[in-house]
Design a protein around this motif. Sequence first.
Motif, PDB file in Angstrom:
ATOM      1  N   SER A 294      14.104 -41.187  31.629  1.00  0.00           N
ATOM      2  CA  SER A 294      13.788 -39.969  30.878  1.00  0.00           C
ATOM      3  C   SER A 294      14.190 -40.150  29.419  1.00  0.00           C
ATOM      4  N   PHE A 295      13.600 -39.336  28.557  1.00  0.00           N
ATOM      5  CA  PHE A 295      13.991 -39.328  27.142  1.00  0.00           C
ATOM      6  C   PHE A 295      13.691 -37.968  26.549  1.00  0.00           C
ATOM      7  N   SER A 296      14.370 -37.639  25.478  1.00  0.00           N
ATOM      8  CA  SER A 296      14.217 -36.341  24.832  1.00  0.00           C
ATOM      9  C   SER A 296      12.927 -36.294  24.013  1.00  0.00           C
ATOM     10  N   SER A 297      12.304 -35.143  24.017  1.00  0.00           N
ATOM     11  CA  SER A 297      11.069 -34.954  23.251  1.00  0.00           C
ATOM     12  C   SER A 297      11.329 -34.350  21.881  1.00  0.00           C
ATOM     13  N   VAL A 298      12.572 -34.063  21.557  1.00  0.00           N
ATOM     14  CA  VAL A 298      12.894 -33.403  20.295  1.00  0.00           C
ATOM     15  C   VAL A 298      12.419 -34.262  19.122  1.00  0.00           C
ATOM     16  N   GLY A 299      11.636 -33.635  18.263  1.00  0.00           N
ATOM     17  CA  GLY A 299      11.136 -34.322  17.075  1.00  0.00           C
ATOM     18  C   GLY A 299       9.932 -35.209  17.314  1.00  0.00           C
ATOM     19  N   LEU A 300       9.439 -35.278  18.539  1.00  0.00           N
ATOM     20  CA  LEU A 300       8.295 -36.152  18.858  1.00  0.00           C
ATOM     21  C   LEU A 300       7.012 -35.339  18.964  1.00  0.00           C
ATOM     22  N   GLU A 301       5.921 -35.938  18.534  1.00  0.00           N
ATOM     23  CA  GLU A 301       4.614 -35.292  18.617  1.00  0.00           C
ATOM     24  C   GLU A 301       3.588 -36.269  19.182  1.00  0.00           C
ATOM     25  N   GLY A 302       2.520 -35.704  19.687  1.00  0.00           N
ATOM     26  CA  GLY A 302       1.401 -36.526  20.144  1.00  0.00           C
ATOM     27  C   GLY A 302       1.579 -37.135  21.516  1.00  0.00           C
ATOM     28  N   LEU A 303       2.564 -36.682  22.270  1.00  0.00           N
ATOM     29  CA  LEU A 303       2.797 -37.208  23.614  1.00  0.00           C
ATOM     30  C   LEU A 303       2.356 -36.193  24.660  1.00  0.00           C
ATOM     31  N   SER A 304       1.946 -36.692  25.814  1.00  0.00           N
ATOM     32  CA  SER A 304       1.515 -35.821  26.901  1.00  0.00           C
ATOM     33  C   SER A 304       1.648 -36.570  28.215  1.00  0.00           C
ATOM     34  N   ALA A 305       1.975 -35.852  29.263  1.00  0.00           N
ATOM     35  CA  ALA A 305       2.111 -36.474  30.585  1.00  0.00           C
ATOM     36  C   ALA A 305       0.734 -36.735  31.197  1.00  0.00           C
ATOM     37  N   ALA A 306       0.592 -37.901  31.814  1.00  0.00           N
ATOM     38  CA  ALA A 306      -0.633 -38.226  32.550  1.00  0.00           C
ATOM     39  C   ALA A 306      -0.547 -37.628  33.951  1.00  0.00           C
ATOM     40  N   ILE A 307      -1.689 -37.383  34.537  1.00  0.00           N
ATOM     41  CA  ILE A 307      -1.753 -36.844  35.899  1.00  0.00           C
ATOM     42  C   ILE A 307      -1.660 -37.992  36.895  1.00  0.00           C
ATOM     43  N   LEU A 308      -0.815 -37.845  37.906  1.00  0.00           N
ATOM     44  CA  LEU A 308      -0.729 -38.833  38.972  1.00  0.00           C
ATOM     45  C   LEU A 308      -1.797 -38.514  40.022  1.00  0.00           C
ATOM     46  N   GLY A 309      -2.682 -39.472  40.246  1.00  0.00           N
ATOM     47  CA  GLY A 309      -3.764 -39.274  41.207  1.00  0.00           C
ATOM     48  C   GLY A 309      -3.353 -39.670  42.610  1.00  0.00           C
ATOM     49  N   SER A 310      -4.321 -40.172  43.370  1.00  0.00           N
ATOM     50  CA  SER A 310      -4.066 -40.586  44.751  1.00  0.00           C
ATOM     51  C   SER A 310      -4.628 -41.986  44.961  1.00  0.00           C
ATOM     52  N   SER A 311      -3.758 -42.933  45.276  1.00  0.00           N
ATOM     53  CA  SER A 311      -4.216 -44.300  45.527  1.00  0.00           C
ATOM     54  C   SER A 311      -4.946 -44.404  46.864  1.00  0.00           C
ATOM     55  N   SER A 312      -4.716 -43.455  47.764  1.00  0.00           N
ATOM     56  CA  SER A 312      -5.405 -43.498  49.061  1.00  0.00           C
ATOM     57  C   SER A 312      -6.889 -43.196  48.927  1.00  0.00           C
ATOM     58  N   ASP A 313      -7.286 -42.618  47.799  1.00  0.00           N
ATOM     59  CA  ASP A 313      -8.705 -42.316  47.569  1.00  0.00           C
ATOM     60  C   ASP A 313      -9.458 -43.478  46.926  1.00  0.00           C
ATOM     61  N   LEU A 314      -8.738 -44.516  46.538  1.00  0.00           N
ATOM     62  CA  LEU A 314      -9.388 -45.649  45.875  1.00  0.00           C
ATOM     63  C   LEU A 314     -10.318 -46.387  46.830  1.00  0.00           C
ATOM     64  N   GLN A 315     -11.387 -46.943  46.268  1.00  0.00           N
ATOM     65  CA  GLN A 315     -12.318 -47.755  47.037  1.00  0.00           C
ATOM     66  C   GLN A 315     -12.514 -49.094  46.358  1.00  0.00           C
ATOM     67  N   LYS A 316     -12.734 -50.107  47.180  1.00  0.00           N
ATOM     68  CA  LYS A 316     -13.007 -51.426  46.625  1.00  0.00           C
ATOM     69  C   LYS A 316     -14.257 -51.359  45.755  1.00  0.00           C
ATOM     70  N   GLY A 317     -14.155 -51.915  44.554  1.00  0.00           N
ATOM     71  CA  GLY A 317     -15.268 -51.869  43.611  1.00  0.00           C
ATOM     72  C   GLY A 317     -15.169 -50.740  42.616  1.00  0.00           C
ATOM     73  N   GLU A 318     -14.227 -49.829  42.791  1.00  0.00           N
ATOM     74  CA  GLU A 318     -14.072 -48.695  41.874  1.00  0.00           C
ATOM     75  C   GLU A 318     -13.548 -49.175  40.520  1.00  0.00           C
ATOM     76  N   ILE A 319     -14.075 -48.601  39.455  1.00  0.00           N
ATOM     77  CA  ILE A 319     -13.668 -48.977  38.097  1.00  0.00           C
ATOM     78  C   ILE A 319     -12.272 -48.442  37.803  1.00  0.00           C
ATOM     79  N   ILE A 320     -11.443 -49.324  37.215  1.00  0.00           N
ATOM     80  CA  ILE A 320     -10.109 -48.897  36.772  1.00  0.00           C
ATOM     81  C   ILE A 320      -9.864 -49.444  35.365  1.00  0.00           C
TER      82      ILE A 320
END
Length: 313
Positions: free
Chosen positions: A198-224
Motif C-alpha cells: 500500500s501507499f499514500s495517495s496524498v499529493g498524487l494525481e492521475g491514479l486510479s484502481a483497475a478492476i479485477l476481472g475473472s480468470s475463470s472466464d478466459l478462453q484460449k485465443g482470447e486477446i490480452i
Amino acid sequence: MKKLLIYSLVFISLLTFSIISLSAETTTDITTENTSENISETSRTYTYTSYDDLLNQIEEEVYAEIYQDVYEDIYQDILSQVDEDLYTQIYADIEASLNSRFTELSMVNDLTQNQIYDVVEIANQSVVGVETYLDNAGQAVGSAVIYDYDDINQIYYIISNYHVVEDGNNYKVRFENEETVVANLLKYDEEADIAILSFSSVGLEGLSAAILGSSSDLQKGEIILAAGHPQGFNFFNSITFGVVAGLDRSVSGETITYIQHDAAINSGNSGGPIFNLQGEVVGINVLKYADEEIEGMGFSIPIDLVKDIIANQ
C-alpha cells in the motif's frame, strides 16, 4: 426462330428419304464389309458405311446447327432485355454489397483498436513500479497494479510478485515522472508468488484502481494486453499485445497452475498485470521461458487466485 423450323423440316425430309431408301434396298445390298460410298447434295458430302451411320451423321449435323441457332436467338433475346440501366443497377448492387462487407470489417477493426486504447489508458492510471531496498541498498525493481483505493484513509493498494520484494526490508512505489513514495508490505504468499503493498495517495494525481476481472472466464485465443516495465524503468509502462495460449498450465518446480500467453514480457514485468479487452485485470505476470529455441511463452498468475489471497489473509 424461323431457322429452327427450317432445320427441323430439313431433318425430317432427310430422315424420310433415308427410310424410303432403306425400304427399297434388299438385305444383300446393305452390307458393311465393302461399302464406302459418297453422297453429295447441296455441297455436303457424307462418308458412311451403313444407312444407320448416314442417319447419325445427318442427325448430329442438323442438331448442332439447330442448337447453335437456338442458343444465339436466346442469347440475343436476353441481351436485348438487359439494357444499360439494368447493367448499372447490377453493378451498383454488387458495389454496395462489397462496401457493406468492408464497412463491417472496418467497424470490427475500429472497435478492437478503440478497446486497446481504452486498456492503455487504464494501464497508464493503474500500473506503477516497485523498488525494493535492503536498508539503503537497492535489491530489485518490478511492476505492480493498483487494485483498490481507500478514499477515507487516502491509501492505494497494489499487487506485485513476492520475488520482487522478498530480499528487502523497505519499499518505494515509482511513477512514470520518476517520483517515488514510500510503500508498505502488507501481506504475501510465497507459494503463489504474490505480494500486497500500500501507499499514500496524498499529493498524487492521475491514479486510479483497475478492476479485477475473472480468470475463470478466459478462453484460449482470447486477446490480452500485458503492462509493465521491461528491463527497468527506462521502458516504463510498456504495453504488449498477445493472446491466451493455454490455461491451467503447470510449470516445473511450481505448485500452482498459470495462464500461458504470448505477449512479450521480460525482466521488470514481474508483478505487472495482463488485461482483457474490457480493461479488467485477469492475471499477474510472474515468469517466462527464456531460451534460444523458445519464443512467446509467458506465464501469469490467475487473478481468481490473487483475489482469494487478498480476501483470506
